[in-house]
Design an enzyme around this catalytic site. Structure first.
Site, short mmCIF file in Angstrom:
data_model
loop_
_atom_site.label_atom_id
_atom_site.label_comp_id
_atom_site.label_asym_id
_atom_site.label_seq_id
_atom_site.Cartn_x
_atom_site.Cartn_y
_atom_site.Cartn_z
N LYS A 174 0.88 -1.18 0.00
CA LYS A 174 0.00 0.00 0.00
C LYS A 174 0.92 1.23 0.00
CE LYS A 174 -1.64 3.03 2.00
NZ LYS A 174 -1.36 4.44 1.54
N CYS A 282 14.14 10.93 5.86
CA CYS A 282 14.16 10.57 7.28
C CYS A 282 15.58 10.59 7.81
CB CYS A 282 13.54 9.22 7.50
SG CYS A 282 14.51 7.92 6.79
P1 NAD Z 1 2.66 9.18 6.90
O1 NAD Z 1 2.83 8.56 8.23
O2 NAD Z 1 1.70 10.31 6.76
O3 NAD Z 1 2.17 8.07 5.84
C1 NAD Z 1 2.82 6.82 5.73
C2 NAD Z 1 1.80 5.80 5.25
O4 NAD Z 1 0.78 5.66 6.23
C3 NAD Z 1 1.13 6.16 3.94
O5 NAD Z 1 1.03 5.01 3.12
C4 NAD Z 1 -0.24 6.65 4.37
O6 NAD Z 1 -1.25 6.39 3.43
C5 NAD Z 1 -0.50 5.86 5.64
N1 NAD Z 1 -1.36 6.59 6.58
C6 NAD Z 1 -1.43 7.95 6.72
N2 NAD Z 1 -2.34 8.26 7.68
C7 NAD Z 1 -2.83 7.10 8.15
C8 NAD Z 1 -3.80 6.77 9.16
N3 NAD Z 1 -4.42 7.73 9.86
N4 NAD Z 1 -4.05 5.49 9.39
C9 NAD Z 1 -3.42 4.52 8.69
N5 NAD Z 1 -2.52 4.77 7.72
C10 NAD Z 1 -2.21 6.04 7.46
O7 NAD Z 1 4.13 9.59 6.37
P2 NAD Z 1 4.50 10.43 5.09
O8 NAD Z 1 4.14 11.85 5.31
O9 NAD Z 1 4.05 9.74 3.86
O10 NAD Z 1 6.10 10.27 5.12
C11 NAD Z 1 6.94 11.09 5.86
C12 NAD Z 1 7.31 10.47 7.19
O11 NAD Z 1 7.93 9.20 6.98
C13 NAD Z 1 8.33 11.28 7.97
O12 NAD Z 1 7.96 11.30 9.31
C14 NAD Z 1 9.64 10.52 7.77
O13 NAD Z 1 10.60 10.70 8.76
C15 NAD Z 1 9.14 9.13 7.74
N6 NAD Z 1 10.08 8.23 7.10
C16 NAD Z 1 10.79 7.38 7.91
C17 NAD Z 1 11.73 6.54 7.36
C18 NAD Z 1 12.52 5.60 8.23
O14 NAD Z 1 13.11 4.68 7.68
N7 NAD Z 1 12.56 5.77 9.53
C19 NAD Z 1 11.96 6.54 5.97
C20 NAD Z 1 11.21 7.41 5.18
C21 NAD Z 1 10.27 8.25 5.77
#
Ligand code: NAD
Length: 501
Positions: A174, A282
């Site tokens: 997803k 990240c």
């Molecule tokens: P996000 O948490 O908003 O979304 C991530 C995923 O979760 C998406 O597929 C989204 O559709 C889903 N999602 C969003 N809201 C949801 C909910 N309420 N319930 C269930 N699923 C939900 O993150 P983003 O904005 O897409 O990405 C940025 C974030 O990801 C930053 O915080 C970054 O640090 C983090 N990140 C971490 C790593 C790591 O390896 N630690 C790597 C890349 C990005």
């Protein structure tokens, strides 16, 4: 007219049926150019059923044969590199070079997965007791799910599905609803590489699709990468539904600059690490910690003109060094945090809040921002900004810098710039962070090591890819066998030492 995207189920693209769509922007122009279908529970169920059916066969395909599919997929990714990079940049906004680089890092995981026969070899003990042999194998867990963020639409999915599939699992991905096209294209390329239909499905969606995956009894393992707020929820809900879960989350990465550091090297390093991909990484450096006033003055003086000169623009302009951020909402959040930094008393040395680009007036641009004299109680220090904003927090001693990093809630990455071996060694040993760089600003581990943070940056027991990936996507089974020549007369009712069995 925005192009309508699809899901990828049972080896082909299928239209969404929910009537609900997410907007995919060209972040440079602010226009919606594609629409992501948001899956219903029933659509997710159909994808999981396909994956469950495919698992029965795929998990029995010899590992060497599964590796051959990975070898072919590797070739296809290289062949389609420009096409995939264009998909990434057109939906994310990052430069094409950066997109190609991130696909290359994902490709390294595919190359690691090509060695899966060796990685799954297991262990064997001959004659653990008379006539008794013991062997351990790692077997696939079943259908696995991946939920991925917007910032690496190719690399992060590639951290997951190649390892899961190589281990004999099937997969439902997803991707982020902001930039899903690359995932669909990669699933198509996997089929072209020889993966049977149903082994890799892509469902687009939002919370409804994620919740359907987290509660589906046929999903055995969930890999999540995204923000800490959502990651906590994914971890708690997945575990409550008896799944193994790894949730890699948000970050606030500090870079310490010691007085003996090569200042030119440190400034070059922080430019790419803080402002590359508009800070939407990240592993981006978002806090610089020069040690000592003199170091801090030299650092800020050298850095400020470089930040002012950053070339902000669309990915279609080859001169662009930094593209826009992902959405208007994200842009507003970043600008709000910059305002809060000023209100809370930090010194905004470079103000990137106003970006005027002819022809791109509606794009989601934020110019490079540099704050000095930030303190640890400010929102710009405690929160993940996920934009091109670097905070300089001045420390008087190495100990003060290390304590600051250890006290932060996040624990993804960190770096130190120094020529002193003792300091570097102390830092690597004592710092409470999952990934550490010594004169390396973004210490993203190579694919045969594993990627993962500590504290609020990772929930679960396993990091991702490398041997941690093999462990996460397999279950350990240990078989103890006795052969007739070793059987003793009579029944034994007591526990005995293994060697006496
Ligand atoms: P996000 O948490 O908003 O979304 C991530 C995923 O979760 C998406 O597929 C989204 O559709 C889903 N999602 C969003 N809201 C949801 C909910 N309420 N319930 C269930 N699923 C939900 O993150 P983003 O904005 O897409 O990405 C940025 C974030 O990801 C930053 O915080 C970054 O640090 C983090 N990140 C971490 C790593 C790591 O390896 N630690 C790597 C890349 C990005």
């Amino acid at each position: 007219m925005a192009q309508e995207l699809e899901h990828f189920i049972n080896g082909k693209r299928v239209s969404g049926t929910s009537g609900r769509f997410g907007d995919v922007y060209n972040p440079a122009t602010g226009e919606v150019h594609r629409k992501t279908p948001l899956a219903t529970q029933a659509e997710v169920r159909a994808a999981v059923e396909n994956a469950q059916e495919a698992f029965a066969t795929w998990s029995h395909v010899p590992a060497a044969r599964r590796a051959q599919v990975m070898f072919k997929f590797r070739d296809l990714i290289i062949q389609h590199m420009d096409e995939l990079a264009e998909l990434v940049s057109s939906e994310h906004g990052k430069t094409l070079d950066d997109a190609r680089g991130s696909i290359g890092r994902g490709l390294e995981v595919v190359e690691f997965a090509c060695g899966i026969p060796h990685l799954l070899k297991g262990e064997f003990t001959e004659a653990a007791a008379n006539g008794v042999d013991v062997h351990s194998v790692r077997q696939a867990v079943g259908v696995c799910a991946g939920i991925t963020p917007f910032n690496f639409p190719a690399m992060v999915p590639m951290w997951m599905f190649p390892m899961a599939l190589a281990c004999g699992n099937t997969f439902v991905l997803k991707p982020s609803e902001r930039d899903p096209s690359c995932s669909i294209r990669m699933a198509e390329l996997m089929i072209e590489a020889g993966l049977p239909a149903g082994c890799l499905n892509v469902v687009n969606g939002d919370k409804e699709a994620v919740d359907a995956l987290l509660t589906d009894p046929d999903i055995k393992a969930v890999s999540f990468v995204g923000s800490t707020q959502i990651g906590r929820y994914i971890y708690a809900t997945g575990c409550a539904n008896d799944k193994r879960v790894q949730a890699l989350c948000g970050a606030k990465n500090h870079m310490v600059i010691m007085p003996d550091a090569d200042m030119d090297q440190a400034v070059d390093a922080v430019m790419g690490a803080a402002y590359g991909s508009a800070g939407e990484r990240c592993m981006a450096v978002s806090v610089a910690v020069p040690v000592g006033e003199e170091t801090a003055n030299r650092f800020v003086d050298a850095l400020a003109p470089r930040v002012r000169a950053l070339k902000v623009g669309p990915y279609t302009d080859p001169a662009t060094e930094m593209g826009p951020v992902i959405t208007r909402e994200s842009q507003q959040k970043i600008l709000g945090l910059v305002d809060s930094g000023i209100e809370q008393g930090a010194n905004l040395v470079v103000d990137g809040r106003e970006v005027n680009l002819q022809g791109y007036e509606n794009g989601f641009f934020v110019g490079g921002c540099l704050f000095d004299n930030v303190t640890t109680d400010m929102d710009i220090y405690t929160q993940e900004i996920f934009g091109p904003v670097l905070s300089v927090v001045r420390a008087q001693t190495y100990g003060e810098a290390a304590t600051m990093i250890n006290d932060h809630a996040y624990g993804n990455g960190t770096a130190i710039f120094t020529r002193d071996g003792d300091t570097a060694r102390d830092f690597a040993r004592d710092i409470q962070i999952g990934m550490v760089g010594i004169n390396v600003p973004i210490p993203v581990p190579v694919a045969y090591h594993s990627f993962g943070g500590w504290k609020d940056s990772l929930f679960g027991d396993h990091s991702i890819h490398g041997m941690e990936g093999v462990r996460f996507y397999t279950k350990l089974k240990t078989v103890t066998s006795r052969w007739p020549s070793g059987i003793r007369e009579g029944a034994a009712f007591n526990f005995s030492r293994g060697s006496d069995v």
